[in-house]
Design a protein around this motif. Structure first.
Motif, PDB file in Angstrom:
ATOM      1  N   LYS A 152       1.069  -0.734  -0.054  1.00  0.00           N
ATOM      2  CA  LYS A 152       0.171   0.208  -0.099  1.00  0.00           C
ATOM      3  C   LYS A 152       0.681   1.316   0.441  1.00  0.00           C
ATOM      4  O   LYS A 152       0.175   2.352  -0.688  1.00  0.00           O
ATOM      5  CB  LYS A 152      -1.300   0.090   1.295  1.00  0.00           C
ATOM      6  N   GLU A 153       2.283   1.377   1.058  1.00  0.00           N
ATOM      7  CA  GLU A 153       2.736   2.648   0.663  1.00  0.00           C
ATOM      8  C   GLU A 153       3.247   2.678  -0.656  1.00  0.00           C
ATOM      9  O   GLU A 153       3.568   3.795  -0.526  1.00  0.00           O
ATOM     10  CB  GLU A 153       4.080   1.748   1.965  1.00  0.00           C
ATOM     11  N   ASP A 154       4.277   1.709  -1.052  1.00  0.00           N
ATOM     12  CA  ASP A 154       4.311   1.379  -2.551  1.00  0.00           C
ATOM     13  C   ASP A 154       3.680   2.376  -3.828  1.00  0.00           C
ATOM     14  O   ASP A 154       3.810   3.230  -4.176  1.00  0.00           O
ATOM     15  CB  ASP A 154       4.754   0.088  -2.539  1.00  0.00           C
ATOM     16  N   LEU A 155       2.336   1.605  -2.834  1.00  0.00           N
ATOM     17  CA  LEU A 155       1.327   2.204  -4.306  1.00  0.00           C
ATOM     18  C   LEU A 155       0.652   3.301  -3.795  1.00  0.00           C
ATOM     19  O   LEU A 155       0.699   4.793  -4.988  1.00  0.00           O
ATOM     20  CB  LEU A 155      -0.226   1.502  -4.498  1.00  0.00           C
ATOM     21  N   GLU A 156       0.529   4.459  -2.682  1.00  0.00           N
ATOM     22  CA  GLU A 156       0.616   5.241  -2.553  1.00  0.00           C
ATOM     23  C   GLU A 156       1.290   6.584  -2.878  1.00  0.00           C
ATOM     24  O   GLU A 156       1.478   7.331  -3.676  1.00  0.00           O
ATOM     25  CB  GLU A 156       0.888   5.711  -0.939  1.00  0.00           C
ATOM     26  N   ILE A 162      -7.249  -2.652  -2.448  1.00  0.00           N
ATOM     27  CA  ILE A 162      -6.027  -2.039  -3.366  1.00  0.00           C
ATOM     28  C   ILE A 162      -5.933  -2.027  -4.719  1.00  0.00           C
ATOM     29  O   ILE A 162      -5.055  -1.817  -5.216  1.00  0.00           O
ATOM     30  CB  ILE A 162      -4.604  -3.080  -2.556  1.00  0.00           C
ATOM     31  N   ARG A 163      -5.924  -3.615  -5.923  1.00  0.00           N
ATOM     32  CA  ARG A 163      -5.983  -4.220  -6.505  1.00  0.00           C
ATOM     33  C   ARG A 163      -7.055  -3.160  -7.546  1.00  0.00           C
ATOM     34  O   ARG A 163      -6.113  -3.248  -8.600  1.00  0.00           O
ATOM     35  CB  ARG A 163      -6.850  -5.870  -7.030  1.00  0.00           C
ATOM     36  N   ARG A 164      -7.753  -2.577  -7.105  1.00  0.00           N
ATOM     37  CA  ARG A 164      -8.510  -1.953  -8.100  1.00  0.00           C
ATOM     38  C   ARG A 164      -8.118  -0.487  -8.471  1.00  0.00           C
ATOM     39  O   ARG A 164      -8.286  -0.044  -9.406  1.00  0.00           O
ATOM     40  CB  ARG A 164      -9.772  -1.376  -7.544  1.00  0.00           C
TER      41      ARG A 164
END
Length: 290
Positions: free
Chosen positions: A43-47, A98-100
């Motif tokens: 999640k942090e990487d996606l942010e 998260i996938r979405r």
């Protein structure tokens, strides 16, 4: 076997079972911790990806001068920031969300690539237009310089033609004569100035009636004149004249004589005769009275 042995074996089995369950629980707990950590990192990487992506829109907008494209970029940036806010409120363990959001980011990247291609195309077009404008400007400046040079040449040619077409007075000779029409030896005996001169041949000069103005200037630069109103235009001012002479000029050489009757006090010194025609001085000669 006795009952005691059965009880002992059952107890050992129970202990082993408890130990096995405990080990399984500890293993599962460790696995869950690792999964939670992995979810948090994901999640942090996606942010971070969303944040960097939003900044890229700021950089893109700096390269765009097209208002419509700039508006579209602004809209996509707002959408990215909204999805980033959604991501921050989603739990790390919510795999479906998260996938979405990962899929949304992938879609945004495709859209951005399309905008980058448009911007690159526009920039190439703008660069080409600048080259065309620079080329046209250079040609215009070159043409302007050529026109300016031609205008200057024409101006100089006109000036040369004008100078060539002017009358020219030469062989100017001034005789101060006495009452017997002889050359006066003393200034007190002078009663008349006899001024002889020649208008030279000039086939480029305009033919027809011309007006000549003759100025006789005393040593103190005062002009001999019969009337203060006797003036003519010369270089944006009016000059007094002594004698006005009308001639019919036919382009051929003409010998002329004009007279000035002395009615004023004269004194010894250097005098000067200037002859004008068509607003130009065409001849000048000095003489001395003793």
């Amino acid at each position: 076997m006795t009952n005691k042995k059965y009880i002992l074996i059952a107890g050992i089995l129970l202990v082993l079972a408890l130990i096995g369950v405990t080990v399984l629980l500890m293993f599962e707990k460790q696995t869950n911790k690792e999964l939670v950590l992995e979810f948090n990192l994901d999640k942090e990487d996606l942010e971070n990806q969303y944040t960097d992506f939003a900044k890229q829109y700021d950089e893109l907008k700096l390269t765009v001068s097209n208002d419509s494209l700039s508006t579209l970029l602004e809209q996509e940036q707002v959408k990215t920031q909204r999805l980033l806010e959604e991501l921050r409120t989603v739990k790390s363990s919510n795999a479906s969300e998260i996938r979405r959001l990962k899929n949304e980011l992938a879609s945004l990247r495709k859209i951005m690539i399309g905008y980058i291609n448009q911007i690159d195309s526009l920039n190439r077009l703008t660069a080409h237009q600048k080259e065309i404008i620079a080329d046209v400007t250079q040609k215009y400046n070159a043409a302007s310089r050529q026109i300016s040079n031609l205008s200057e040449e024409k101006k100089n040619l006109t000036k040369t033609v004008t100078l060539a077409a002017q009358l020219d007075a030469t062989n100017i000779n001034v005789l101060a004569v006495n009452k017997r029409d002889k050359v006066a030896k003393k200034v007190k005996d002078v009663v008349k100035f006899k001024i002889n001169f020649t208008i030279v041949k000039n086939i480029t000069a305009e033919t027809g009636e011309r007006t000549l103005y003759i100025r006789i200037t005393k040593p103190d630069n005062d002009v001999l004149t019969k009337n203060a109103s006797n003036t003519f235009a010369y270089e944006n001012r009016n000059l007094a004249y002594s004698i006005k002479k009308y001639i019919e000029y036919n382009g051929e050489e003409q010998n002329l004589t004009v007279y000035w009757n002395v009615e004023e006090f004269l004194y010894a010194g250097k005098y000067r005769v200037d002859i004008f025609a068509d607003g130009t001085m065409i001849g000048s000669q000095s003489f001395t009275l003793e």
